[in-house]
Write an enzyme that holds these catalytic residues in place. Structure first.
Site, PDB file in Angstrom:
ATOM      1  N   GLU A  65       0.844  -1.192   0.000  1.00 10.85           N
ATOM      2  CA  GLU A  65       0.000   0.000   0.000  1.00 10.85           C
ATOM      3  C   GLU A  65       0.879   1.241   0.000  1.00 10.85           C
ATOM      4  O   GLU A  65       1.809   1.369   0.795  1.00 10.85           O
ATOM      5  CB  GLU A  65      -0.922  -0.021   1.226  1.00 10.85           C
ATOM      6  CG  GLU A  65      -1.546   1.314   1.592  1.00 10.85           C
ATOM      7  CD  GLU A  65      -2.661   1.762   0.635  1.00 10.85           C
ATOM      8  OE1 GLU A  65      -2.767   1.207  -0.475  1.00 10.85           O
ATOM      9  OE2 GLU A  65      -3.407   2.683   1.002  1.00 10.85           O
ATOM     10  N   ASP A  84      -5.560   2.464   8.016  1.00  8.73           N
ATOM     11  CA  ASP A  84      -5.538   2.343   6.553  1.00  8.73           C
ATOM     12  C   ASP A  84      -4.968   0.995   6.122  1.00  8.73           C
ATOM     13  O   ASP A  84      -5.460   0.373   5.185  1.00  8.73           O
ATOM     14  CB  ASP A  84      -4.708   3.466   5.930  1.00  8.73           C
ATOM     15  CG  ASP A  84      -5.418   4.810   6.027  1.00  8.73           C
ATOM     16  OD1 ASP A  84      -6.656   4.799   6.235  1.00  8.73           O
ATOM     17  OD2 ASP A  84      -4.738   5.850   5.908  1.00  8.73           O
ATOM     18  N   ASP A  95      -1.636   0.349  10.775  1.00  7.79           N
ATOM     19  CA  ASP A  95      -2.642   1.331  11.209  1.00  7.79           C
ATOM     20  C   ASP A  95      -3.994   1.056  10.556  1.00  7.79           C
ATOM     21  O   ASP A  95      -4.191   0.025   9.926  1.00  7.79           O
ATOM     22  CB  ASP A  95      -2.167   2.755  10.889  1.00  7.79           C
ATOM     23  CG  ASP A  95      -1.929   2.933   9.390  1.00  7.79           C
ATOM     24  OD1 ASP A  95      -2.293   2.014   8.607  1.00  7.79           O
ATOM     25  OD2 ASP A  95      -1.375   3.971   8.996  1.00  7.79           O
TER      26      ASP A  95
END
Ligand code: 28G
Length: 643
Positions: free
Chosen positions: A428, A505, A503
Site C-alpha cells: 500500500e 488504513d 494502522d
C-alpha cells in the site's frame, strides 16, 4: 483382595500414561496451546452436554466464566452414570474423565457421539490439561462429586448429598504451564454458543461472564433451528422472499437440515456443519447441495419457459448469487479431510443431500411461483453480468495481445519465471512501494504498489471488479484469472504477500484484499499461498550496537530486559517507533520485512479470510446502523484480528 489391588494398580498406570501423553503433546489433541486451544477445552465439555441434548434428555446448558478464568458448565441431562465398573473398581464417571477417548468408546447411545469439537477427544483431555477439575453429578437421588489435579484423581467419586434432580456440572481451571494464556474471550464463546443453539433446535444455552464488576450474559434458544440461523445471518440484508426455505429430513439414516434465503447481495454465503462442526472447507454435503440447487432451478426455468430453448443453462455460480444457506448433517462415522480437517469426505452424503434438496426444493418452487420468479430473475441477471465480465476480460486480453504485455505498468516483476520460488509483495502506498522496489532481491521478489480508490466488493459483480483500477493489477499480476475461471496452476508467484502498515488504513487494505482473495481466488488461500508481512513496530539502537527490531510490544519488553541484563540501561538506547512502512529505508525494509532469512510471514488461513469477509460485509454493506454498531463494538476485535 490381593489380586484385585494388583489389577487396579495396573489399570491406573495405563490411565495415567494415557493422560500423560496428552500433557506431553497437547497440540495433537486440541490443535494448539494458544487462546484457540484454550477455548477448545470449553467446547469439549459443552459438546458432552449437547450430546445429552441430542439424545433428548437435556434442555438447558449454563456456561459461566468465573473470576480467575475458571470455567463452569452445568446441564440438566441424566447425569453421567455413577455406578462402579465391576472389573476396574472405577466409576463410569471417573472413567469418562481419566481414560483417553472414553467418550468415543462409550458412544452409541446418542448415535452421533462424534461431535467433540474439531478433535472429538472429550472430557479426559480437558482434565489432563487442567490444573484442577471438579465434577458434580446429580442422579439416582444423590449428589456425587469427584476431583482431579492435572488429570490425576485426587478425590474419587463420593456421595455428598441427596437430590431429586438430575444433571452434570463441571468446573475446571486450565493449566497455565500448558496454555500461552488463560484469558477467555467472551465474544468468541458467545458466538460459538449462539451457533450451537441454532444447530440444536429448542436447546437453551446461557453464557455468563462473571470476571468483571458488571457481568455479561446472553441466552440463546431457537425453536426455529436453522431457519432462525438464516434469519439472523440476513438480519441487515434486503431479502428476495420473506420466509427462508426450510427442509428437515432423515434419509438413509443421515439427518439433514437445510435453510435457504436469497438476498439482493452479490455474494454467496453458505455455511455447512457436520455433527455441529463448522466444515469451512465444505465437502460432500456441500457438493450435493450445489448440484441439486443448479439442477432444480434450471429445470424449473426450462419447464416454465423462463429460459428459452436456445439459451444455455444457468451456471451454479449464477444460481448461488445472493444466497444465504445453512446446511447441517449428522454422520455416524465422519471422515474429515483437507488442510484443517474441516472438509467432509464421506461420499454417501452427496447423494443423500442431493436427492433431498432435489425433491423438496422443486416442490417448494412449484408451490411458491412468485418466490421462484424473484430468484430466477436475479440468477438471470447474474448470468448476464458474468457474460459482461467475460467480455471485459477478453477486452483486456486483446488489448494486451496488441500492446504486448499482460502485466500492469506499476508492477516491478522479478527475473525468475519459476513460480514456486517467486514472491509478489502487494504494497500500500507509493513511497513504501519505492523502498520495497529498491530493497528487494529482484531475482525472485516482485513488487506491486497499490493505489486508487477502495472498491466496495460488497456492491460489485465480477465485471466491475475486473475493471477496478485497484484490483485489476492484482488479477493480472497473479495471472490465474478470477471466480470460476481461476486456475491455480497458472499463478505466477508461489507467495502472495500483503505488506501494509499496522494502522487503520493498513487494516483497510488488508481487509479488502483478503475479502477479494476469499471471494474471487479462494483456492489461493486454501492452498496456503497468501501471507501477511510483519513489519517491525520498533527499532532499538545504540552506537556500536547492531540495531534491534521488535515486532510486538512483548518483543520490545523482552529486548529491554535482555539488554538490561547485559548492563545496558533503557536510557542509553534510542527507540524509534515506526508509524508506517514509508519510514524505513530500502535496506531496513529488506532486513526487517523482506529477507527470507529474517522476516516474519504469517500464512493466511481460510478462517482469517472468512472473518475479513464478514467484517467487510458489515463495514461496506448498505445499512449504516450495523456499520456504526460494529465499529464501536468491535474496534478492539478488528485490531486483534490483525486484518
Ligand atoms: C456439564 C458439563 C458437561 C453428560 C451424560 C449422560 C450420560 C453419559 C454424559 O453417559 C457413558 C454411555 C452409555 C452408559 C448416558 C446418562 C446414558 C444414561 C448418560 C456432560 C454410560 C456416558 N444416563 N451427560 N454421559 N454412558 N454431560 N456435561 O458431560 O452407557 S456426559
Amino acid at each position: 483382595m490381593e489380586k484385585y489391588e494388583h489389577k487396579y494398580g495396573a489399570d491406573q498406570i495405563q490411565v495415567l500414561e494415557g493422560l500423560e501423553a496428552v500433557r506431553k503433546r497437547p497440540g495433537m489433541y486440541i490443535g494448539s496451546v494458544s487462546v484457540r486451544g484454550l477455548h477448545h477445552l470449553v467446547y469439549e465439555i459443552v459438546d458432552n452436554s449437547v450430546d445429552e441434548a441430542l439424545a433428548g434428555y437435556c434442555k438447558n446448558i449454563y456456561v459461566t466464566i468465573e473470576p480467575g478464568n475458571i470455567i463452569s458448565v452445568e446441564d440438566d441431562g441424566r447425569g453421567i452414570p455413577v455406578e462402579i465398573h465391576a472389573k476396574t473398581g472405577i466409576s463410569a464417571a471417573e472413567t469418562v474423565y481419566t481414560v483417553l477417548h472414553a467418550g468415543g468408546k462409550f458412544g452409541g447411545d446418542s448415535g452421533y457421539k462424534v461431535s467433540g469439537g474439531l478433535h472429538g477427544v472429550g472430557a479426559s483431555v480437558v482434565n489432563a490439561l487442567s490444573q484442577w477439575t471438579e465434577v458434580t453429578i446429580q442422579r439416582d437421588g444423590g449428589i456425587y462429586q469427584m476431583s482431579f489435579e492435572r488429570g490425576k484423581t485426587v478425590k474419587k467419586l463420593e456421595k455428598i448429598g441427596d437430590s431429586d434432580k438430575t444433571g452434570t456440572k463441571v468446573r475446571f481451571l486450565a493449566d497455565d504451564t500448558i496454555f500461552e494464556t488463560l484469558e477467555y474471550e467472551y465474544d468468541v464463546l458467545e458466538k460459538r454458543f449462539r451457533e450451537m443453539a441454532f444447530l440444536t433446535k429448542g436447546l437453551k444455552i446461557t453464557i455468563e461472564d462473571k470476571r468483571e464488576e458488571t457481568p455479561k450474559k446472553a441466552e440463546f434458544c431457537y425453536e426455529g433451528g436453522l431457519k432462525s440461523f438464516v434469519e439472523y445471518l440476513n438480519k441487515t440484508k434486503e431479502k428476495l422472499h420473506p420466509q427462508p426455505i426450510y427442509v428437515e429430513k432423515v434419509n438413509n439414516d443421515i439427518p439433514v437440515e437445510i435453510a435457504i434465503q436469497y438476498t439482493t447481495s452479490y455474494n454467496e454465503n453458505i455455511y455447512t456443519f457436520v455433527n455441529n462442526i463448522n466444515t469451512i472447507e465444505g465437502g460432500t454435503h456441500l457438493e450435493g447441495f450445489k448440484r441439486a440447487l443448479t439442477k432444480v432451478f434450471n429445470d424449473y426455468a426450462r419447464n416454465h419457459n423462463i429460459l428459452k430453448e436456445k439459451e444455455p443453462n444457468l451456471l451454479g455460480e449464477d444460481i448461488r448469487e445472493g444466497i444465504t444457506a445453512v446446511i447441517s448433517v449428522k454422520v455416524k462415522e465422519p471422515q474429515f479431510e483437507g488442510q484443517t480437517k474441516t472438509k467432509l469426505g464421506n461420499s454417501e452424503v452427496t447423494g443423500v443431500v442431493q436427492s433431498m434438496v432435489n425433491e423438496s426444493l422443486s416442490n417448494f418452487l412449484e408451490e411458491n411461483p412468485s418466490v421462484a420468479k424473484a430468484i430466477l430473475e436475479k440468477c438471470i441477471s447474474a448470468s448476464r453480468a458474468r457474460e459482461a465480465a467475460r467480455k471485459a476480460r477478453e477486452l483486456v486480453r486483446r488489448k494486451t495481445a496488441l500492446e504486448g504485455s499482460t502485466l500492469p505498468g506499476k508492477l516491478a516483476d522479478c527475473s525468475s519465471k519459476n513460480a514456486e520460488e517467486c514472491e509478489i509483495y502487494i504494497v500500500e502506498g507509493d513511497s513504501a512501494g519505492g523502498s520495497a522496489k529498491q530493497g528487494r532481491d529482484r531475482k525472485f521478489q516482485a513488487i506491486l504498489p497499490l493505489w486508487g480508490k477502495m472498491l466496495n466488493v460488497e456492491k460489485s459483480r465480477a465485471d466491475k471488479i475486473y475493471n477496478n483500477d485497484k484490483l485489476q493489477p492484482v488479477i493480472l499480476a497473479v495471472g490465474a484469472g478470477i471466480g470460476a475461471d481461476f486456475d491455480i496452476t497458472k499463478i505466477r508467484y508461489g507467495k502472495v504477500i500483503i505488506m501494509a502498515d499496522a494502522d487503520v488504513d493498513g487494516a483497510h487494505i488488508r481487509t479488502l484484499l483478503l475479502t477479494f482473495f476469499f471471494r474471487y481466488m479462494r483456492p489461493l488461500i486454501e492452498n496456503g499461498n497468501v501471507f501477511l508481512a510483519q513489519p517491525p513496530l520498533y527499532k532499538l539502537s545504540k552506537k556500536g550496537m547492531e540495531d534491534i527490531y521488535c515486532y510486538t510490544d512483548e518483543d520490545l519488553a523482552r529486548e529491554y530486559k535482555k539488554l538490561e541484563e547485559k548492563g545496558i540501561a533503557r536510557e542509553q538506547l534510542a527507540l524509534q517507533r515506526y508509524k508506517g512502512l514509508g519510514e524505513m529505508n530500502p535496506e531496513q525494509l529488506w532486513e526487517t520485512t523482506m529477507d527470507p532469512e529474517k522476516r516474519i510471514l504469517v500464512q493466511v488461513q481460510l478462517e482469517d479470510a472468512m472473518k475479513a469477509d464478514e467484517i467487510f460485509s458489515l463495514l461496506m454493506g448498505d445499512e449504516v446502523e450495523p456499520r456504526r454498531n460494529f465499529i464501536t463494538e468491535n474496534a478492539k476485535y478488528v485490531k486483534n484480528l490483525d486484518i
